[in-house]
Write a protein that holds these residues in place. Sequence first.
Motif, PDB file in Angstrom:
ATOM      1  N   ASP A  45       0.847  -1.189   0.000  1.00  0.00           N
ATOM      2  CA  ASP A  45       0.000   0.000   0.000  1.00  0.00           C
ATOM      3  C   ASP A  45       0.884   1.241   0.000  1.00  0.00           C
ATOM      4  O   ASP A  45       1.650   1.462   0.927  1.00  0.00           O
ATOM      5  CB  ASP A  45      -0.886  -0.028   1.252  1.00  0.00           C
ATOM      6  CG  ASP A  45      -1.965   1.035   1.239  1.00  0.00           C
ATOM      7  OD1 ASP A  45      -2.109   1.732   0.224  1.00  0.00           O
ATOM      8  OD2 ASP A  45      -2.664   1.162   2.261  1.00  0.00           O
ATOM      9  N   GLY A  46       0.809   2.015  -1.071  1.00  0.00           N
ATOM     10  CA  GLY A  46       1.576   3.247  -1.164  1.00  0.00           C
ATOM     11  C   GLY A  46       2.726   3.133  -2.140  1.00  0.00           C
ATOM     12  O   GLY A  46       3.051   2.050  -2.635  1.00  0.00           O
ATOM     13  N   ALA A  47       3.339   4.283  -2.407  1.00  0.00           N
ATOM     14  CA  ALA A  47       4.526   4.351  -3.269  1.00  0.00           C
ATOM     15  C   ALA A  47       5.733   4.193  -2.350  1.00  0.00           C
ATOM     16  O   ALA A  47       6.167   5.143  -1.700  1.00  0.00           O
ATOM     17  CB  ALA A  47       4.560   5.675  -4.023  1.00  0.00           C
ATOM     18  N   ILE A  48       6.248   2.991  -2.265  1.00  0.00           N
ATOM     19  CA  ILE A  48       7.316   2.686  -1.311  1.00  0.00           C
ATOM     20  C   ILE A  48       8.551   3.553  -1.584  1.00  0.00           C
ATOM     21  O   ILE A  48       8.880   3.834  -2.735  1.00  0.00           O
ATOM     22  CB  ILE A  48       7.647   1.177  -1.301  1.00  0.00           C
ATOM     23  CG1 ILE A  48       8.403   0.808  -0.020  1.00  0.00           C
ATOM     24  CG2 ILE A  48       8.385   0.779  -2.562  1.00  0.00           C
ATOM     25  CD1 ILE A  48       8.444  -0.679   0.258  1.00  0.00           C
ATOM     26  N   HIS A  82      -7.954   4.227  -4.597  1.00  0.00           N
ATOM     27  CA  HIS A  82      -7.664   4.359  -3.165  1.00  0.00           C
ATOM     28  C   HIS A  82      -6.214   4.734  -2.894  1.00  0.00           C
ATOM     29  O   HIS A  82      -5.750   4.649  -1.766  1.00  0.00           O
ATOM     30  CB  HIS A  82      -8.014   3.057  -2.440  1.00  0.00           C
ATOM     31  CG  HIS A  82      -9.468   2.725  -2.535  1.00  0.00           C
ATOM     32  ND1 HIS A  82      -9.958   1.872  -3.488  1.00  0.00           N
ATOM     33  CD2 HIS A  82     -10.527   3.160  -1.823  1.00  0.00           C
ATOM     34  CE1 HIS A  82     -11.273   1.781  -3.346  1.00  0.00           C
ATOM     35  NE2 HIS A  82     -11.641   2.554  -2.352  1.00  0.00           N
ATOM     36  N   GLY A  83      -5.500   5.139  -3.911  1.00  0.00           N
ATOM     37  CA  GLY A  83      -4.114   5.559  -3.741  1.00  0.00           C
ATOM     38  C   GLY A  83      -3.152   4.608  -4.427  1.00  0.00           C
ATOM     39  O   GLY A  83      -3.515   3.525  -4.875  1.00  0.00           O
ATOM     40  N   PRO A  84      -1.877   5.016  -4.491  1.00  0.00           N
ATOM     41  CA  PRO A  84      -0.881   4.217  -5.210  1.00  0.00           C
ATOM     42  C   PRO A  84      -0.519   2.916  -4.481  1.00  0.00           C
ATOM     43  O   PRO A  84      -0.688   2.804  -3.271  1.00  0.00           O
ATOM     44  CB  PRO A  84       0.331   5.149  -5.283  1.00  0.00           C
ATOM     45  CG  PRO A  84       0.178   6.056  -4.112  1.00  0.00           C
ATOM     46  CD  PRO A  84      -1.297   6.226  -3.902  1.00  0.00           C
ATOM     47  N   THR A  85      -0.024   1.978  -5.262  1.00  0.00           N
ATOM     48  CA  THR A  85       0.511   0.729  -4.730  1.00  0.00           C
ATOM     49  C   THR A  85       1.833   0.457  -5.429  1.00  0.00           C
ATOM     50  O   THR A  85       2.115   1.036  -6.480  1.00  0.00           O
ATOM     51  CB  THR A  85      -0.443  -0.465  -4.979  1.00  0.00           C
ATOM     52  OG1 THR A  85      -0.665  -0.598  -6.378  1.00  0.00           O
ATOM     53  CG2 THR A  85      -1.771  -0.277  -4.252  1.00  0.00           C
ATOM     54  N   THR A  86       2.648  -0.429  -4.833  1.00  0.00           N
ATOM     55  CA  THR A  86       3.943  -0.781  -5.415  1.00  0.00           C
ATOM     56  C   THR A  86       4.159  -2.282  -5.282  1.00  0.00           C
ATOM     57  O   THR A  86       3.917  -2.856  -4.223  1.00  0.00           O
ATOM     58  CB  THR A  86       5.096  -0.070  -4.663  1.00  0.00           C
ATOM     59  OG1 THR A  86       4.814   1.313  -4.544  1.00  0.00           O
ATOM     60  CG2 THR A  86       6.420  -0.283  -5.374  1.00  0.00           C
ATOM     61  N   TRP A  87       4.625  -2.910  -6.361  1.00  0.00           N
ATOM     62  CA  TRP A  87       5.044  -4.311  -6.298  1.00  0.00           C
ATOM     63  C   TRP A  87       6.528  -4.348  -5.940  1.00  0.00           C
ATOM     64  O   TRP A  87       7.330  -3.650  -6.552  1.00  0.00           O
ATOM     65  CB  TRP A  87       4.851  -5.008  -7.634  1.00  0.00           C
ATOM     66  CG  TRP A  87       3.453  -5.497  -7.870  1.00  0.00           C
ATOM     67  CD1 TRP A  87       2.498  -4.896  -8.642  1.00  0.00           C
ATOM     68  CD2 TRP A  87       2.858  -6.688  -7.357  1.00  0.00           C
ATOM     69  NE1 TRP A  87       1.352  -5.644  -8.626  1.00  0.00           N
ATOM     70  CE2 TRP A  87       1.539  -6.750  -7.844  1.00  0.00           C
ATOM     71  CE3 TRP A  87       3.305  -7.715  -6.517  1.00  0.00           C
ATOM     72  CZ2 TRP A  87       0.664  -7.784  -7.537  1.00  0.00           C
ATOM     73  CZ3 TRP A  87       2.447  -8.745  -6.207  1.00  0.00           C
ATOM     74  CH2 TRP A  87       1.142  -8.780  -6.708  1.00  0.00           C
ATOM     75  N   ILE A  88       6.881  -5.159  -4.939  1.00  0.00           N
ATOM     76  CA  ILE A  88       8.282  -5.357  -4.582  1.00  0.00           C
ATOM     77  C   ILE A  88       8.599  -6.848  -4.574  1.00  0.00           C
ATOM     78  O   ILE A  88       7.704  -7.684  -4.455  1.00  0.00           O
ATOM     79  CB  ILE A  88       8.645  -4.731  -3.209  1.00  0.00           C
ATOM     80  CG1 ILE A  88       7.861  -5.401  -2.063  1.00  0.00           C
ATOM     81  CG2 ILE A  88       8.442  -3.221  -3.226  1.00  0.00           C
ATOM     82  CD1 ILE A  88       8.313  -4.965  -0.658  1.00  0.00           C
TER      83      ILE A  88
END
Length: 190
Positions: free
Chosen positions: A81-84, A133-139
Amino acid sequence: MPDKHFIIYKPYGFLSQFLSNDSKQQKKKFLGELHNFPEGIMAIGRLDEKSEGLLLLTTNGKISDYINSQKVDKQYYALVDGAITNEAIAQLKQGVEIGFNGKKYKTKPCDVYVLNEAPNLPTRSKKIRDARHGPTTWISVTLNEGKFRQVRKMTSAVGFPTLRLVRVRVGNIHINNMQVGDVKPVEVFF
Protein backbone atom coordinates in the motif's frame (compact mmCIF):
# COMPACT_ATOMS: atom_id res chain seq x y z
CA MET A 1 7.12 -47.06 -0.88
CA PRO A 2 9.03 -44.22 -2.59
CA ASP A 3 8.59 -40.65 -1.40
CA LYS A 4 6.18 -38.42 -3.28
CA HIS A 5 6.76 -34.73 -3.98
CA PHE A 6 4.49 -32.04 -5.41
CA ILE A 7 4.61 -28.35 -6.24
CA ILE A 8 1.33 -26.46 -6.04
CA TYR A 9 0.02 -22.96 -6.54
CA LYS A 10 -1.76 -22.44 -3.21
CA PRO A 11 -4.86 -20.34 -3.73
CA TYR A 12 -5.80 -17.35 -1.59
CA GLY A 13 -8.10 -18.45 1.23
CA PHE A 14 -6.64 -21.96 1.69
CA LEU A 15 -4.76 -23.16 4.76
CA SER A 16 -1.33 -24.74 4.17
CA GLN A 17 -2.44 -27.94 5.84
CA PHE A 18 -4.74 -30.88 5.42
CA LEU A 19 -8.18 -31.51 6.93
CA SER A 20 -8.39 -30.91 10.64
CA ASN A 21 -10.73 -32.36 13.24
CA ASP A 22 -10.87 -28.94 14.88
CA SER A 23 -14.54 -27.89 14.78
CA LYS A 24 -13.55 -24.20 14.46
CA GLN A 25 -11.93 -24.94 11.11
CA GLN A 26 -14.76 -26.88 9.48
CA LYS A 27 -15.56 -23.97 7.14
CA LYS A 28 -11.91 -23.47 6.15
CA LYS A 29 -10.40 -24.66 2.87
CA PHE A 30 -7.60 -27.23 2.98
CA LEU A 31 -4.98 -28.41 0.47
CA GLY A 32 -6.64 -31.83 0.15
CA GLU A 33 -9.44 -30.15 -1.83
CA LEU A 34 -6.97 -29.48 -4.67
CA HIS A 35 -5.79 -33.06 -5.35
CA ASN A 36 -5.94 -36.63 -4.07
CA PHE A 37 -2.60 -36.52 -2.20
CA PRO A 38 -0.93 -39.66 -0.79
CA GLU A 39 -0.99 -40.59 2.88
CA GLY A 40 1.65 -38.81 4.96
CA ILE A 41 1.91 -35.73 2.75
CA MET A 42 3.04 -32.49 4.44
CA ALA A 43 3.55 -28.90 3.40
CA ILE A 44 7.15 -27.69 3.46
CA GLY A 45 6.82 -24.38 5.22
CA ARG A 46 3.54 -22.54 5.13
CA LEU A 47 1.76 -19.71 3.47
CA ASP A 48 -0.86 -18.04 5.62
CA GLU A 49 -4.50 -18.15 4.56
CA LYS A 50 -4.33 -14.76 2.80
CA SER A 51 -1.07 -15.55 0.97
CA GLU A 52 -0.79 -17.51 -2.23
CA GLY A 53 1.71 -19.03 -4.58
CA LEU A 54 4.37 -21.72 -4.62
CA LEU A 55 4.10 -24.39 -1.95
CA LEU A 56 6.12 -27.61 -1.87
CA LEU A 57 4.62 -30.84 -0.52
CA THR A 58 6.44 -34.05 0.35
CA THR A 59 6.13 -37.33 2.20
CA ASN A 60 9.82 -37.04 3.22
CA GLY A 61 10.34 -35.28 6.56
CA LYS A 62 14.11 -34.93 6.02
CA ILE A 63 13.58 -32.90 2.84
CA SER A 64 11.04 -30.78 4.68
CA ASP A 65 13.51 -30.12 7.52
CA TYR A 66 16.29 -29.21 5.08
CA ILE A 67 14.18 -26.72 3.12
CA ASN A 68 12.76 -25.21 6.32
CA SER A 69 16.25 -24.77 7.73
CA GLN A 70 17.76 -21.45 6.73
CA LYS A 71 19.63 -22.84 3.75
CA VAL A 72 17.04 -22.24 1.03
CA ASP A 73 15.99 -18.84 -0.34
CA LYS A 74 12.30 -18.03 -0.71
CA GLN A 75 11.23 -15.22 -3.03
CA TYR A 76 7.96 -13.34 -2.70
CA TYR A 77 6.23 -10.66 -4.72
CA ALA A 78 4.38 -8.28 -2.44
CA LEU A 79 1.91 -5.62 -3.50
CA VAL A 80 2.26 -2.92 -0.86
CA ASP A 81 0.00 0.00 0.00
CA GLY A 82 1.58 3.25 -1.16
CA ALA A 83 4.53 4.35 -3.27
CA ILE A 84 7.32 2.69 -1.31
CA THR A 85 10.37 4.85 -0.64
CA ASN A 86 14.05 4.08 -1.18
CA GLU A 87 14.49 4.50 2.58
CA ALA A 88 11.89 1.80 3.30
CA ILE A 89 13.57 -0.55 0.78
CA ALA A 90 16.94 0.06 2.49
CA GLN A 91 15.42 -0.69 5.91
CA LEU A 92 13.89 -3.93 4.64
CA LYS A 93 17.25 -4.98 3.14
CA GLN A 94 19.09 -4.37 6.43
CA GLY A 95 16.46 -6.09 8.59
CA VAL A 96 13.64 -4.61 10.62
CA GLU A 97 12.20 -5.28 14.05
CA ILE A 98 8.97 -7.29 14.06
CA GLY A 99 6.95 -9.06 16.74
CA PHE A 100 7.41 -12.83 16.90
CA ASN A 101 6.14 -15.13 19.68
CA GLY A 102 5.40 -12.13 21.89
CA LYS A 103 8.94 -10.77 21.61
CA LYS A 104 10.79 -8.35 19.38
CA TYR A 105 12.78 -9.97 16.58
CA LYS A 106 15.13 -8.33 14.07
CA THR A 107 14.89 -9.92 10.66
CA LYS A 108 18.07 -10.95 8.87
CA PRO A 109 19.36 -8.92 5.93
CA CYS A 110 17.59 -9.88 2.71
CA ASP A 111 17.30 -8.93 -0.95
CA VAL A 112 14.52 -6.41 -1.66
CA TYR A 113 13.83 -4.33 -4.76
CA VAL A 114 10.96 -2.58 -6.53
CA LEU A 115 9.51 -4.38 -9.56
CA ASN A 116 9.39 -2.01 -12.54
CA GLU A 117 6.03 -3.41 -13.64
CA ALA A 118 3.31 -5.55 -12.14
CA PRO A 119 4.22 -9.25 -12.34
CA ASN A 120 2.21 -11.52 -14.61
CA LEU A 121 0.27 -13.39 -11.95
CA PRO A 122 -3.15 -15.04 -12.05
CA THR A 123 -6.01 -12.86 -10.84
CA ARG A 124 -6.68 -13.36 -7.14
CA SER A 125 -10.06 -14.81 -6.16
CA LYS A 126 -10.73 -11.92 -3.76
CA LYS A 127 -10.60 -8.43 -5.21
CA ILE A 128 -7.77 -6.16 -4.11
CA ARG A 129 -8.48 -2.48 -3.72
CA ASP A 130 -7.78 -0.47 -6.86
CA ALA A 131 -5.84 2.67 -7.73
CA ARG A 132 -8.76 4.93 -6.77
CA HIS A 133 -7.66 4.36 -3.16
CA GLY A 134 -4.11 5.56 -3.74
CA PRO A 135 -0.88 4.22 -5.21
CA THR A 136 0.51 0.73 -4.73
CA THR A 137 3.94 -0.78 -5.41
CA TRP A 138 5.04 -4.31 -6.30
CA ILE A 139 8.28 -5.36 -4.58
CA SER A 140 10.38 -8.53 -4.57
CA VAL A 141 11.55 -9.88 -1.20
CA THR A 142 13.98 -12.83 -1.02
CA LEU A 143 14.83 -14.23 2.39
CA ASN A 144 16.04 -17.49 3.88
CA GLU A 145 14.15 -17.42 7.13
CA GLY A 146 10.44 -17.87 7.57
CA LYS A 147 8.90 -16.42 10.71
CA PHE A 148 5.10 -16.36 10.97
CA ARG A 149 3.71 -13.74 8.54
CA GLN A 150 7.23 -12.33 8.23
CA VAL A 151 7.00 -10.46 4.93
CA ARG A 152 3.68 -8.88 5.95
CA LYS A 153 5.13 -7.80 9.30
CA MET A 154 8.26 -6.43 7.62
CA THR A 155 6.41 -4.24 5.11
CA SER A 156 4.09 -2.96 7.84
CA ALA A 157 7.10 -2.14 10.04
CA VAL A 158 8.36 0.29 7.38
CA GLY A 159 4.92 1.84 6.81
CA PHE A 160 3.79 0.01 3.65
CA PRO A 161 1.35 -2.80 4.54
CA THR A 162 1.09 -5.78 2.20
CA LEU A 163 -2.11 -6.00 0.15
CA ARG A 164 -1.21 -9.18 -1.78
CA LEU A 165 1.59 -11.69 -1.15
CA VAL A 166 2.67 -14.37 -3.64
CA ARG A 167 5.59 -16.76 -3.14
CA VAL A 168 7.18 -17.20 -6.56
CA ARG A 169 10.32 -19.23 -5.81
CA VAL A 170 11.76 -21.70 -3.29
CA GLY A 171 15.44 -22.44 -3.97
CA ASN A 172 15.66 -23.18 -7.70
CA ILE A 173 11.96 -24.04 -8.07
CA HIS A 174 9.92 -21.27 -9.71
CA ILE A 175 6.16 -20.88 -9.98
CA ASN A 176 6.60 -20.02 -13.69
CA ASN A 177 3.24 -20.18 -15.49
CA MET A 178 1.36 -22.23 -12.91
CA GLN A 179 -2.25 -21.21 -12.35
CA VAL A 180 -4.08 -20.96 -9.06
CA GLY A 181 -4.81 -24.47 -7.72
CA ASP A 182 -2.40 -26.27 -10.07
CA VAL A 183 -0.74 -29.38 -8.63
CA LYS A 184 2.32 -30.93 -10.28
CA PRO A 185 4.01 -34.14 -9.15
CA VAL A 186 7.82 -33.87 -9.30
CA GLU A 187 10.57 -36.46 -8.93
CA VAL A 188 12.81 -34.47 -6.60
CA PHE A 189 13.17 -30.87 -5.39
CA PHE A 190 16.94 -30.34 -5.25
